[in-house]
Design a protein around this motif. Structure first.
Motif, PDB file in Angstrom:
ATOM      1  N   THR A 112       0.864  -1.185   0.000  1.00  0.00           N
ATOM      2  CA  THR A 112       0.000   0.000   0.000  1.00  0.00           C
ATOM      3  C   THR A 112       0.901   1.235   0.000  1.00  0.00           C
ATOM      4  O   THR A 112       1.751   1.367   0.872  1.00  0.00           O
ATOM      5  CB  THR A 112      -0.887   0.009   1.268  1.00  0.00           C
ATOM      6  N   PRO A 113       0.735   2.118  -0.984  1.00  0.00           N
ATOM      7  CA  PRO A 113       1.701   3.234  -1.100  1.00  0.00           C
ATOM      8  C   PRO A 113       1.392   4.433  -0.210  1.00  0.00           C
ATOM      9  O   PRO A 113       0.252   4.625   0.212  1.00  0.00           O
ATOM     10  CB  PRO A 113       1.532   3.637  -2.565  1.00  0.00           C
ATOM     11  N   ALA A 114       2.438   5.227   0.040  1.00  0.00           N
ATOM     12  CA  ALA A 114       2.239   6.554   0.612  1.00  0.00           C
ATOM     13  C   ALA A 114       1.889   7.444  -0.576  1.00  0.00           C
ATOM     14  O   ALA A 114       2.499   7.320  -1.639  1.00  0.00           O
ATOM     15  CB  ALA A 114       3.521   7.034   1.261  1.00  0.00           C
ATOM     16  N   ILE A 115       0.906   8.293  -0.411  1.00  0.00           N
ATOM     17  CA  ILE A 115       0.495   9.131  -1.544  1.00  0.00           C
ATOM     18  C   ILE A 115       0.803  10.598  -1.250  1.00  0.00           C
ATOM     19  O   ILE A 115       0.376  11.125  -0.219  1.00  0.00           O
ATOM     20  CB  ILE A 115      -1.009   8.948  -1.854  1.00  0.00           C
ATOM     21  N   ALA A 116       1.546  11.216  -2.161  1.00  0.00           N
ATOM     22  CA  ALA A 116       1.867  12.640  -2.007  1.00  0.00           C
ATOM     23  C   ALA A 116       0.584  13.459  -2.147  1.00  0.00           C
ATOM     24  O   ALA A 116      -0.331  13.068  -2.874  1.00  0.00           O
ATOM     25  CB  ALA A 116       2.864  13.048  -3.078  1.00  0.00           C
ATOM     26  N   GLN A 117       0.519  14.579  -1.442  1.00  0.00           N
ATOM     27  CA  GLN A 117      -0.686  15.415  -1.530  1.00  0.00           C
ATOM     28  C   GLN A 117      -0.776  16.058  -2.912  1.00  0.00           C
ATOM     29  O   GLN A 117       0.171  16.709  -3.360  1.00  0.00           O
ATOM     30  CB  GLN A 117      -0.650  16.485  -0.448  1.00  0.00           C
ATOM     31  N   PRO A 118      -1.912  15.870  -3.581  1.00  0.00           N
ATOM     32  CA  PRO A 118      -2.049  16.485  -4.914  1.00  0.00           C
ATOM     33  C   PRO A 118      -2.337  17.982  -4.800  1.00  0.00           C
ATOM     34  O   PRO A 118      -2.724  18.448  -3.726  1.00  0.00           O
ATOM     35  CB  PRO A 118      -3.256  15.742  -5.507  1.00  0.00           C
ATOM     36  N   PRO A 119      -2.175  18.745  -5.886  1.00  0.00           N
ATOM     37  CA  PRO A 119      -2.533  20.177  -5.829  1.00  0.00           C
ATOM     38  C   PRO A 119      -4.029  20.372  -5.598  1.00  0.00           C
ATOM     39  O   PRO A 119      -4.827  19.498  -5.939  1.00  0.00           O
ATOM     40  CB  PRO A 119      -2.120  20.695  -7.209  1.00  0.00           C
TER      41      PRO A 119
END
Ligand code: FEO
Length: 174
Positions: free
Chosen positions: A70-77
Motif C-alpha cells: 500500500t503506497p504513501a500518496i503525495a498530496q495532490p494540488p
C-alpha cells in the motif's frame, strides 16, 4: 513467481495509479467548488477508475506470489488556474502514466517475464484510450473558446462525455 525487480516496479506503478486517483479526486472537488458539476462528475468517475487500475496491479502481484504494498500518496494540488489548465494537467499526467507503462513493458521483456508482459497489454490499450479521450476534451474546450457562456457549455459537454463513458463502462462490465 515474480522477480524482485519486477515486483518493485509494479509496486511503483501502484503508487502512480493511486496518486492519479487522488489527483482526480482533488480536481473533482475544485470543479464542484467552481459550480462545474459535469466536470466534477467526470473527475469522480476518473478517480474511481484509477483506483481500479491500482487494484488490478495489486491483485496481480499477489496472484504471482509477490507482495503488493500500500503506497504513501503525495498530496495532490488543490488549486487550478482554469478548467482548460486542469485538463491540460490531466493530459500531461496520462502521458506520464503511458511512459511508466512502456517502461514496465520494456522491463518485463528484459526479464523474460511473459506473464507480466501479457498482463500489461490491458494497460497499453487503456492508456491509448485515456490519452485520446483527454485530447478530444481539450480540443472541445478550445473549440468552445472563452466567451461569456463558455464555462456553461464546457460543463455540458464534459457531462455528456461522462455519460457516454459510464455507458461504455457498464457495457464492458455487462
Ligand atoms: Fe491509470 Fe489513467 O492511468
Amino acid at each position: 513467481m515474480i522477480s524482485n525487480t519486477m515486483e518493485a516496479a509494479l509496486n511503483k506503478q501502484i503508487e502512480l495509479e493511486a496518486y492519479a486517483s487522488f489527483l482526480y479526486l482533488s480536481m473533482a472537488s475544485w470543479c464542484d467548488k467552481e459550480g462545474l458539476n459535469g466536470c466534477a462528475a467526470f473527475m469522480h468517475r476518473q478517480s474511481d477508475e484509477e483506483r481500479q487500475h491500482m487494484l488490478k496491479i495489486f491483485h496481480y502481484i499477489s496472484e504471482v506470489d509477490g507482495y503488493a504494498l500500500t503506497p504513501a500518496i503525495a498530496q495532490p494540488p488543490h488549486q487550478f488556474e482554469s478548467v482548460q489548465k486542469l485538463f491540460e494537467q490531466v493530459y500531461e499526467h496520462e502521458k506520464g502514466v503511458t511512459r511508466a507503462i512502456n517502461h514496465l513493458v520494456e522491463l518485463s521483456n528484459k526479464e523474460d517475464d511473459y506473464t507480466t508482459l501479457n498482463f500489461l497489454q490491458w494497460y497499453i490499450t487503456e492508456q491509448r484510450e485515456e490519452e485520446a479521450l483527454m485530447r478530444s476534451i481539450l480540443d472541445k474546450i478550445k473549440l468552445i473558446g472563452s466567451g461569456p457562456m463558455s464555462l456553461y457549455y464546457i460543463d455540458q459537454e464534459i457531462s455528456s462525455i461522462n455519460a457516454a463513458q459510464l455507458k461504455a463502462d457498464n457495457a464492458e462490465g455487462a
